[in-house]
Design a protein around this motif. Structure first.
Motif, short mmCIF file in Angstrom:
data_model
loop_
_atom_site.label_atom_id
_atom_site.label_comp_id
_atom_site.label_asym_id
_atom_site.label_seq_id
_atom_site.Cartn_x
_atom_site.Cartn_y
_atom_site.Cartn_z
N PHE A 165 0.78 -1.30 0.23
CA PHE A 165 0.04 0.07 -0.03
C PHE A 165 0.79 1.27 -0.01
O PHE A 165 0.65 2.07 -0.95
CB PHE A 165 -1.01 -0.01 1.16
CG PHE A 165 -1.68 1.39 1.35
CD1 PHE A 165 -1.42 2.03 2.37
CD2 PHE A 165 -2.88 1.35 0.82
CE1 PHE A 165 -2.30 3.29 2.52
CE2 PHE A 165 -3.80 2.43 0.76
CZ PHE A 165 -3.27 3.45 1.72
N SER A 219 -1.42 6.87 4.67
CA SER A 219 -1.77 5.70 5.02
C SER A 219 -1.72 5.72 6.48
O SER A 219 -1.11 6.76 7.03
CB SER A 219 -1.03 4.68 4.27
OG SER A 219 0.06 4.54 4.98
N LEU A 230 -8.81 -1.49 7.70
CA LEU A 230 -7.49 -1.85 6.80
C LEU A 230 -7.97 -2.46 5.59
O LEU A 230 -7.17 -2.24 4.59
CB LEU A 230 -6.60 -2.55 7.58
CG LEU A 230 -5.85 -2.01 8.68
CD1 LEU A 230 -4.95 -2.82 9.30
CD2 LEU A 230 -5.01 -0.76 8.22
N GLY A 247 -8.25 1.25 4.50
CA GLY A 247 -7.16 0.84 3.66
C GLY A 247 -7.57 0.65 2.13
O GLY A 247 -6.47 0.38 1.35
N GLY A 273 -7.56 4.12 0.77
CA GLY A 273 -6.57 3.66 0.02
C GLY A 273 -6.83 2.98 -1.21
O GLY A 273 -5.81 2.78 -2.10
#
Length: 935
Positions: free
Chosen positions: A3, A79, A325, A351, A377
């Protein structure tokens, strides 16, 4: 780790913090200026308490505002592993967490590892450190002042013209079931006085400790095996591994299965499962609830479904965070939610996954006197906020929403009407919006960053990179074909001593707003900037596009692409200015490259124009050459053929556009290099496809080996599978394989091939075999419209005299689609078709004569464009002259259109002048068009 790497790659485009471009300098030179002339003193209103130094610096010029906005964007964590980076965001608020303090916090947290006896480390240590600094942040408050701040904080968003806003006082206390003395005479101005008492340095240290605890806890638990012991916990349905009563509230560790959380916990760590969070999640309200709170969920498709006030990563005089996440998650919150901070820190890290965020006002990265971050993300996400959100900041606030990738939808507004100014439209106050507390207090900094995807931004009033009153805000979009839709004060606008930025780095984008200022517009001692780097873009607004009014400076720069600009206030479009206070503005519009279109009469492609004292528009005389239009050259190497035929065919069947072009070209060359083995695999496995891209790859391979491919194609033609038949017909056509014509002709009389007949008839024209002419003539009068179209089109391509009569007859067909095919077919012939055409015109009804003249026009245009056959045009002159005298004005209009390519210019002008006085609007319009063009 993956990531983080992805973030680093996609974020590269935002490293640029200064604006290049010699065309900007050229534009300024036309009015005797340089970039230094943008610099001006715009901080006219007195504010020695709340005006942030970086905002003051941004107000100097659009270039300074751009640099600071990009620096602020670079300070935002991308992040949860980078969560500690929020200390850099605090620096823009003139708050400092000294490096020594940060090192000490890191050292203490690094020593705290989760164990079976103490599974809540290092988060427990982070809570303790954060709470110590948080208490320092409010050490100058009396207990009464702390309660007053909580009582009056919602009044910051009051609308004095709306009676219901009287209920905002005490809203936070009521949400927690706490009695509140609403008889106190407090206002939003009372809150401003209290904000000046907050120790922002201590708040920065508290937030850093809290954020680093989140990052370290996530990293620590990713390497810890799941304990097996279980326990029951009130407020939780499902497996709970551990729970603990702490000084900060109850901590819970959930297992990897589905849990439902209804309790109000200070900390939840959940290791997996599709969970439901129905209680407060990561909500910190100092003085009436937890002062520090967090949720960390490691995986699963989760539901966060509280519509309570103050929830889901909210910090009011506290520190709140929600970290999810992985998974496709749904977030539904009320006011003060989803990364909202008021004298605190509010964080939400997701995430990835296809997520939905819905919230009331002051949500989705909203900050007053603190920092708020919402980071997603990736995935196809939907954001919907009532107002004051999606990167909103006010006094001493820094707010950021960062979306890493995906085709996303942003919606802000639709709840609070903007009364009394626009009573039918709604306030948005979002999507990169910052505002101060006029007239007494300056504002903050807000930025919305979207790094990839085709995104849709929908808002109404005050949104999309806009700031008001001593604030700085930006919307930065890295890539994709994006749509920006709004109503007023939008898209890179500064309003009343503020700086607004919108930057779009790539894609074919659309910008639309019913009203200005916007699209690089500035009003009242402000800065406005819209900077579009690339793409064929469309801009629509009433007044904007590098427009500065009331002593402001505005800049719109489009670096490349073939663009369209439209404004309804013609004097306030593309570099317009309007003076006030007995002095002027600086408005600059620059289009650096491409073939561009303007609706303002004096604004033209490849030209310069001026407006007012210091308004300038400059369209540079350069043609846009886009990278995707450059042919790809590929040289096959031995390694390219190491893949299997199946693997190569998969790549060969992708869209051959943008980044795929080299990949597709290399795969198709490698397929050909495989030889008959590739033909055999494709013939046995892929001829029954209905995928147009796969058919393209099949054609290219079969063209290289026609003899080897033919048996498979004939077998497919005889198949009962309709997709296989279509693939065979299409491939024979593209190969121009004359050996297939007898078999194709045979299928025309087979009723099992009725659905394939149009494709077969169309193939004859491409293959170029005249033996099929009798079949085409027969189907030229077929009851089926598609069959008639295909037959006439193929006759046109074969160009044989035996097809003239059928083509000309089709000019009077009942279906306009067939008539249009006949116009194109006749227009592709030589002068030999004229005898059939003239005979038909003598017999044609008035309603169909226009169609015949369209065919004459096609002939004229084609012959005129080719120097070798231009002399043929003389054969058309008698036809044109005859019908220019026709009694029907519509026939005259059609003949006049043809005459443009047939008559000499002097004769054409005389004819057009004579017909321009016609009472028929179509004929008069055509005549006036030609006159204007000639003159």
């Amino acid at each position: 780790m993956v990531f983080v790497v992805i973030l680093w790659i996609v974020g590269l485009g935002f490293c640029q913090t200064t604006m290049d471009g010699a065309d900007l300098d050229s534009a300024l030179s036309y009015i005797g200026m340089t970039r230094a002339d943008f610099i001006s003193e715009r901080c006219w209103a007195d504010d020695d308490t709340f005006l942030l130094p970086r905002v003051r610096e941004a107000l100097e010029s659009p270039l300074s505002a751009y640099t600071i906005c990009k620096e602020f964007a670079a300070a935002v964590p991308g992040s949860v592993s980078e969560a500690g980076q929020i200390s850099n965001m605090f620096e823009f608020l003139s708050a400092n967490c000294p490096e020594a303090v940060c090192r000490d916090i890191d050292a203490q947290l690094a020593a705290a590892r989760p164990t079976s006896q103490n599974p809540f480390e290092p988060m427990l240590s982070a809570f303790a450190l954060a709470e110590g600094y948080r208490a320092q942040a409010f050490s100058r408050f009396t207990p009464q002042q702390q309660q007053t701040l909580i009582l009056a904080a919602p009044l910051w968003f009051e609308d004095e013209t709306t009676a219901r806003d009287d209920s905002l006082k005490g809203m936070l206390q009521r949400a927690f079931g706490v009695a509140a003395d609403t008889s106190q005479a407090v206002t939003s101005d009372s809150v401003l006085t209290l904000l000046a008492l907050v120790n922002r340095d201590a708040l920065a240290a508290a937030s850093y400790a809290f954020a680093r605890g989140l990052a370290m806890t996530v990293r620590a638990w990713q390497g810890v095996p799941t304990p097996f012991q279980t326990t029951m916990q009130p407020g939780v349905e499902g497996l709970v591994i551990a729970s603990r009563q702490t000084a900060f509230g109850v901590f819970v560790l959930g297992g990897r299965g589905p849990n439902t959380y209804t309790g109000n916990f200070a900390l939840i760590i959940d290791l997996g499962g599709d969970d439901r969070y129905l209680g407060r999640t990561g909500s910190a309200i100092g003085g009436i609830g937890h002062s520090v709170s967090a949720v960390i969920d490691f995986s699963g498709n989760d539901l966060y479904a509280s519509e309570r006030v103050a929830d889901q990563g909210c910090g009011v005089m506290g520190l709140g965070a929600l970290v999810d996440l992985a998974g496709n998650d749904f977030y539904r919150g009320g006011a003060f939610s989803q990364a909202a901070s008021f004298c605190g820190c509010g964080l939400l890290f997701d995430g990835g996954g296809d997520d939905t965020y819905r919230a009331g006002p002051f949500a989705q990265a909203a900050a007053v006197c603190g920092v708020s971050v919402l980071c997603d993300g990736g995935g196809r996400d939907i954001y919907d906020v009532a107002s004051f959100g999606q990167a909103f900041a006010s006094t001493f606030g820094a707010a950021a929403l960062i979306e890493i990738s995906g085709n996303d939808v942003y919606r802000a507004g639709g709840v609070d009407l903007h009364e009394p100014l626009r009573p039918e439209d709604y306030r948005s106050f979002g999507q990169g919006f910052a505002i101060g507390a006029r007239p007494r207090g300056g504002g903050g900094l807000a930025v919305l960053q979207d790094l990839a995807g085709n995104d849709f931004y929908n808002a109404e009033i005050y949104a999309q990179g806009v700031a008001y009153w001593y604030s700085l805000a930006g919307l930065l979009d890295r890539a994709g074909n994006d749509v920006y839709n709004a109503t007023q004060y939008v898209q890179g606008a500064g309003i009343h001593l503020a700086a607004g930025i919108l930057e779009d780095e790539a894609g074919d984008d659309r910008y639309a707003s019913r009203f200005g200022p916007g699209q690089g517009g500035a009003h009242d001692l402000s800065i406005g900037l819209l900077y579009d780097h690339d793409g064929d873009d469309q801009y629509i607004i009433s007044g904007g596009q590098g427009v500065a009014i009331t002593n402001s400076a505005a800049l719109m720069l489009d670096e490349s692409g073939n663009d369209t600009y439209s404004t309804t206030e013609l004097e306030l479009g593309q570099g317009g200015v309007r003076e006030a206070r007995e002095f002027g503005n600086l408005g600059v519009f620059v289009d650096a490259e491409g073939h561009d279109t303007y609706n303002v009469p004096d604004h033209q492609d490849s030209s310069v124009w001026r407006a007012g004292l210091y308004g300038i528009g400059f369209d540079a005389p350069r043609i846009s050459e886009r990278p995707r239009e450059i042919p790809v050259e590929v040289e096959l190497v031995p390694a390219d053929t190491l893949q299997t035929v199946e693997e190569l065919f998969r790549d060969a069947s992708l869209w051959e556009v943008t980044d795929n072009r080299e990949r597709v070209r290399r795969a198709r060359l490698a397929l050909v290099a495989k030889g008959p083995a590739a033909v055999r695999w494709v013939g046995e496995n892929k001829l029954n496809t209905n995928d147009g891209l796969e058919r393209r790859a099949i054609v290219e391979l079969c063209q290289a080996y026609p003899d080897a491919a033919a048996p498979y194609l004939f077998a497919a033609l005889d198949s009962i599978n309709p997709d296989a038949r279509r693939t065979a017909i299409y491939t024979f056509e593209k190969m121009k394989f004359k050996g297939a014509v007898p078999a194709l002709r045979g299928k025309l009389s087979d009723n099992a091939y009725v659905r394939q007949r149009p494709a077969i008839l169309g193939a004859f024209g491409e293959i170029g075999d005249t033996t099929a002419v009798p079949d085409l003539l027969g189907f030229a009068s077929s009851p089926g419209e598609r069959e008639r179209i295909a037959a006439i089109a193929s006759l046109g391509k074969l160009r044989v005299s035996g097809g003239y009569s059928a083509m000309v007859t089709a000019l009077s067909d009942a279906a306009y689609t067939v008539r249009s095919a006949a116009v194109i077919a006749v227009g592709a012939q030589g002068p030999e078709v004229l005898s059939d055409l003239k005979r038909a015109m003598e017999k044609a009804d008035v309603e169909r004569l226009g169609n015949h003249l369209l065919a004459v026009g096609k002939l004229a245009a084609r012959w005129k464009s080719d120097e070798k056959i231009r002399n043929r045009i003389a054969k058309l002159k008698p036809i044109v002259q005859r019908y220019l005298e026709h009694p029907n004005p519509r026939v005259k209009a059609a003949a006049l259109s043809v005459a443009e390519n047939v008559l000499e210019q002097r004769e054409l002008l005389q004819t057009a002048t004579r017909l321009a006085s016609s009472k028929d609007p179509v004929l008069a319009s055509e005549a006036n068009r030609i006159m204007k063009k000639i003159r």
